[in-house]
Design a protein around this motif. Structure first.
Motif, PDB file in Angstrom:
ATOM      1  N   LEU A  51       0.592  -1.092  -0.058  1.00 55.43           N
ATOM      2  CA  LEU A  51      -0.121   0.017  -0.090  1.00 55.43           C
ATOM      3  C   LEU A  51       0.893   1.328   0.032  1.00 55.43           C
ATOM      4  O   LEU A  51       0.626   2.138  -0.650  1.00 55.43           O
ATOM      5  CB  LEU A  51      -0.955   0.019   1.152  1.00 55.43           C
ATOM      6  CG  LEU A  51      -2.169  -0.959   1.349  1.00 55.43           C
ATOM      7  CD1 LEU A  51      -2.971  -1.106   2.203  1.00 55.43           C
ATOM      8  CD2 LEU A  51      -2.971  -0.264  -0.090  1.00 55.43           C
ATOM      9  N   VAL A  52       1.826   1.106   0.849  1.00 56.41           N
ATOM     10  CA  VAL A  52       2.713   2.391   0.808  1.00 56.41           C
ATOM     11  C   VAL A  52       3.421   2.460  -0.771  1.00 56.41           C
ATOM     12  O   VAL A  52       3.583   3.790  -1.048  1.00 56.41           O
ATOM     13  CB  VAL A  52       3.969   2.326   1.823  1.00 56.41           C
ATOM     14  CG1 VAL A  52       4.799   3.431   1.715  1.00 56.41           C
ATOM     15  CG2 VAL A  52       3.284   2.345   3.101  1.00 56.41           C
TER      16      VAL A  52
ATOM     17  N   GLY B  13       0.768   3.934  -2.916  1.00 58.66           N
ATOM     18  CA  GLY B  13       0.696   5.405  -2.455  1.00 58.66           C
ATOM     19  C   GLY B  13       1.518   6.454  -2.976  1.00 58.66           C
ATOM     20  O   GLY B  13       1.291   7.424  -3.468  1.00 58.66           O
ATOM     21  N   THR B  14       2.832   5.927  -2.979  1.00 55.59           N
ATOM     22  CA  THR B  14       4.024   6.910  -3.608  1.00 55.59           C
ATOM     23  C   THR B  14       4.099   6.837  -4.850  1.00 55.59           C
ATOM     24  O   THR B  14       4.524   7.760  -5.451  1.00 55.59           O
ATOM     25  CB  THR B  14       5.416   6.410  -2.979  1.00 55.59           C
ATOM     26  OG1 THR B  14       5.690   5.083  -3.127  1.00 55.59           O
ATOM     27  CG2 THR B  14       5.337   6.343  -1.183  1.00 55.59           C
TER      28      THR B  14
ATOM     29  N   MET C  39       1.106   6.974  -6.706  1.00 57.51           N
ATOM     30  CA  MET C  39       0.043   7.796  -7.329  1.00 57.51           C
ATOM     31  C   MET C  39       0.082   9.065  -7.745  1.00 57.51           C
ATOM     32  O   MET C  39      -0.308   9.342  -8.792  1.00 57.51           O
ATOM     33  CB  MET C  39      -1.012   7.828  -6.265  1.00 57.51           C
ATOM     34  CG  MET C  39      -1.619   6.468  -5.919  1.00 57.51           C
ATOM     35  SD  MET C  39      -2.615   6.576  -4.507  1.00 57.51           S
ATOM     36  CE  MET C  39      -4.173   5.482  -5.247  1.00 57.51           C
TER      37      MET C  39
END
Length: 117
Positions: free
Chosen positions: A54-55, A58-59, A61
């Protein structure tokens, strides 16, 4: 991509040997850990792998947004990294075979070492 990946590593087997496991650890480790944790019932592994994935997504995106791509593609970053890893290895194999770079149907000779100055 495949024609220049090994060039970016300065045709160094040592850099290739460090890059391949590094890419695998950073980009493939989280989804593999997540799926393995789910399949084996390892809650900690599944949680850690899922959180890292997820991290990572997210980075990624902001880059997708910058290029006006769907943010739903963010979890697929490991697939892109796997393709990059395979093209890097293919670039090294082609260099080792003496084939050099190929572009638009043309093959360029493997560059010789630059003379010392």
């Amino acid at each position: 991509m495949s024609r220049s990946a090994y060039t970016q590593l300065r045709h160094s087997p040592l850099l290739l040997a460090a890059t391949v496991p590094g890419l695998a650890l950073v980009y493939l480790g989280p989804p593999v850990t997540f799926v393995t944790g789910l399949l084996t019932g390892g809650a900690v592994a599944a949680w850690a792998g899922g959180a890292a994935w997820l991290v990572m997504a997210g980075t990624y995106m902001p880059m997708l947004a910058y290029y006006r791509q769907s943010l739903l593609l963010a979890p697929l970053l490991p697939v892109t990294a796997l393709l990059y890893l395979l093209m890097t290895v293919d670039s090294a194999v082609q260099h080792r075979r003496g084939r050099g770079a190929a572009w638009k149907g043309r093959t360029y000779a493997r560059p010789e070492a630059a003379p010392d100055r």
